[in-house]
Design a protein around this motif. Structure first.
Motif, PDB file in Angstrom:
ATOM      1  N   ILE A 166       0.854  -1.184   0.000  1.00 34.10           N
ATOM      2  CA  ILE A 166       0.000   0.000   0.000  1.00 34.10           C
ATOM      3  C   ILE A 166       0.886   1.229   0.000  1.00 34.10           C
ATOM      4  N   LEU A 167       0.619   2.122  -0.927  1.00 32.30           N
ATOM      5  CA  LEU A 167       1.297   3.405  -0.957  1.00 32.30           C
ATOM      6  C   LEU A 167       0.308   4.452  -0.463  1.00 32.30           C
ATOM      7  N   VAL A 168       0.717   5.233   0.519  1.00 34.46           N
ATOM      8  CA  VAL A 168      -0.129   6.311   1.029  1.00 34.46           C
ATOM      9  C   VAL A 168       0.340   7.598   0.369  1.00 34.46           C
ATOM     10  N   LEU A 169      -0.597   8.279  -0.282  1.00 38.31           N
ATOM     11  CA  LEU A 169      -0.298   9.539  -0.951  1.00 38.31           C
ATOM     12  C   LEU A 169      -0.986  10.672  -0.217  1.00 38.31           C
ATOM     13  N   ARG A 170      -0.284  11.778  -0.099  1.00 35.20           N
ATOM     14  CA  ARG A 170      -0.874  12.982   0.487  1.00 35.20           C
ATOM     15  C   ARG A 170      -0.350  14.161  -0.315  1.00 35.20           C
ATOM     16  N   GLU A 171      -1.267  15.005  -0.765  1.00 31.47           N
ATOM     17  CA  GLU A 171      -0.921  16.163  -1.585  1.00 31.47           C
ATOM     18  C   GLU A 171      -0.098  15.758  -2.807  1.00 31.47           C
ATOM     19  N   GLY A 172      -0.477  14.618  -3.401  1.00 31.83           N
ATOM     20  CA  GLY A 172       0.159  14.155  -4.631  1.00 31.83           C
ATOM     21  C   GLY A 172       1.519  13.505  -4.473  1.00 31.83           C
ATOM     22  N   LYS A 173       1.960  13.309  -3.240  1.00 30.46           N
ATOM     23  CA  LYS A 173       3.273  12.702  -3.015  1.00 30.46           C
ATOM     24  C   LYS A 173       3.154  11.458  -2.138  1.00 30.46           C
ATOM     25  N   LYS A 174       4.024  10.492  -2.421  1.00 27.46           N
ATOM     26  CA  LYS A 174       4.066   9.288  -1.598  1.00 27.46           C
ATOM     27  C   LYS A 174       4.662   9.647  -0.252  1.00 27.46           C
ATOM     28  N   VAL A 175       3.911   9.353   0.804  1.00 23.37           N
ATOM     29  CA  VAL A 175       4.416   9.644   2.148  1.00 23.37           C
ATOM     30  C   VAL A 175       4.781   8.383   2.916  1.00 23.37           C
ATOM     31  N   TYR A 176       4.248   7.248   2.491  1.00 19.60           N
ATOM     32  CA  TYR A 176       4.595   6.004   3.177  1.00 19.60           C
ATOM     33  C   TYR A 176       4.272   4.822   2.286  1.00 19.60           C
ATOM     34  N   GLU A 177       5.046   3.762   2.452  1.00 18.29           N
ATOM     35  CA  GLU A 177       4.795   2.510   1.743  1.00 18.29           C
ATOM     36  C   GLU A 177       4.741   1.376   2.764  1.00 18.29           C
ATOM     37  N   PHE A 178       3.685   0.603   2.690  1.00 16.36           N
ATOM     38  CA  PHE A 178       3.492  -0.533   3.588  1.00 16.36           C
ATOM     39  C   PHE A 178       3.591  -1.832   2.799  1.00 16.36           C
ATOM     40  N   PRO A 179       4.648  -2.631   3.014  1.00 15.40           N
ATOM     41  CA  PRO A 179       4.648  -3.970   2.423  1.00 15.40           C
ATOM     42  C   PRO A 179       3.608  -4.833   3.157  1.00 15.40           C
ATOM     43  N   LYS A 180       3.225  -5.933   2.576  1.00 16.31           N
ATOM     44  CA  LYS A 180       2.163  -6.793   3.128  1.00 16.31           C
ATOM     45  C   LYS A 180       2.366  -7.078   4.612  1.00 16.31           C
ATOM     46  N   LYS A 181       3.567  -7.427   5.010  1.00 16.78           N
ATOM     47  CA  LYS A 181       3.806  -7.826   6.407  1.00 16.78           C
ATOM     48  C   LYS A 181       3.680  -6.668   7.399  1.00 16.78           C
ATOM     49  N   GLU A 182       3.703  -5.421   6.903  1.00 10.62           N
ATOM     50  CA  GLU A 182       3.603  -4.261   7.798  1.00 10.62           C
ATOM     51  C   GLU A 182       2.242  -3.578   7.756  1.00 10.62           C
ATOM     52  N   MET A 183       1.307  -4.144   7.007  1.00 14.07           N
ATOM     53  CA  MET A 183      -0.001  -3.496   6.877  1.00 14.07           C
ATOM     54  C   MET A 183      -0.776  -3.587   8.183  1.00 14.07           C
ATOM     55  N   ASP A 184      -1.174  -2.441   8.666  1.00 11.11           N
ATOM     56  CA  ASP A 184      -1.931  -2.337   9.910  1.00 11.11           C
ATOM     57  C   ASP A 184      -2.901  -1.175   9.744  1.00 11.11           C
ATOM     58  N   TYR A 185      -4.159  -1.408  10.032  1.00 10.85           N
ATOM     59  CA  TYR A 185      -5.204  -0.401   9.820  1.00 10.85           C
ATOM     60  C   TYR A 185      -4.856   0.925  10.483  1.00 10.85           C
ATOM     61  N   ASP A 186      -4.489   0.887  11.756  1.00 11.99           N
ATOM     62  CA  ASP A 186      -4.195   2.128  12.488  1.00 11.99           C
ATOM     63  C   ASP A 186      -2.994   2.861  11.920  1.00 11.99           C
ATOM     64  N   LYS A 187      -1.948   2.122  11.545  1.00 15.71           N
ATOM     65  CA  LYS A 187      -0.757   2.767  10.979  1.00 15.71           C
ATOM     66  C   LYS A 187      -1.069   3.420   9.634  1.00 15.71           C
TER      67      LYS A 187
END
Length: 113
Positions: free
Chosen positions: A82-103
């Motif tokens: 999962i790539l989290v984008l904010r204001e058109g920029k990638k701010v974080y990348e979560f590989p499968k093993k690090e995916m957590d709803y709250d994070k």
């Protein structure tokens, strides 16, 4: 609901069947990259599962899927990362093993721990 006949207009189908028809059209285009923006929005659970199965099959045969969703649980269940984008920029990348709803939520909101 199943279509009444093969010539039935797409506009008269349920939302889930409309989305499945669109996915089927894309499959016949022999595309290898699919950008799906909220592909299950407004669908009942059974229709969502059918769409998920189609997406999983596309990934299994080697297609690239960009899956955009506001439902974090859907992203966690369907994505390899999962790539989290904010204001058109990638701010974080979560590989499968690090995916957590709250994070993911905190990352999307800009809350740094």
């Amino acid at each position: 609901m199943k279509p009444k006949e093969i010539s039935q207009k797409i506009a008269t189908l349920s939302g889930g069947n409309q989305q499945k028809v669109l996915i089927a059209k894309w499959l016949f285009s022999q595309s290898i990259v699919f950008i799906l923006d909220e592909p299950t929005k407004g669908l009942d659970l059974a229709s969502k599962v059918e769409v998920y199965n189609i997406i999983n099959e596309l990934a299994r045969i080697g297609c690239a899927i960009i899956f955009i969703s506001s439902e974090f649980s859907e992203l966690i269940g369907m994505c390899d990362r999962i790539l989290v984008l904010r204001e058109g920029k990638k701010v974080y990348e979560f590989p499968k093993k690090e995916m957590d709803y709250d994070k993911i939520l905190k990352s999307a909101m800009g809350i740094v721990e």
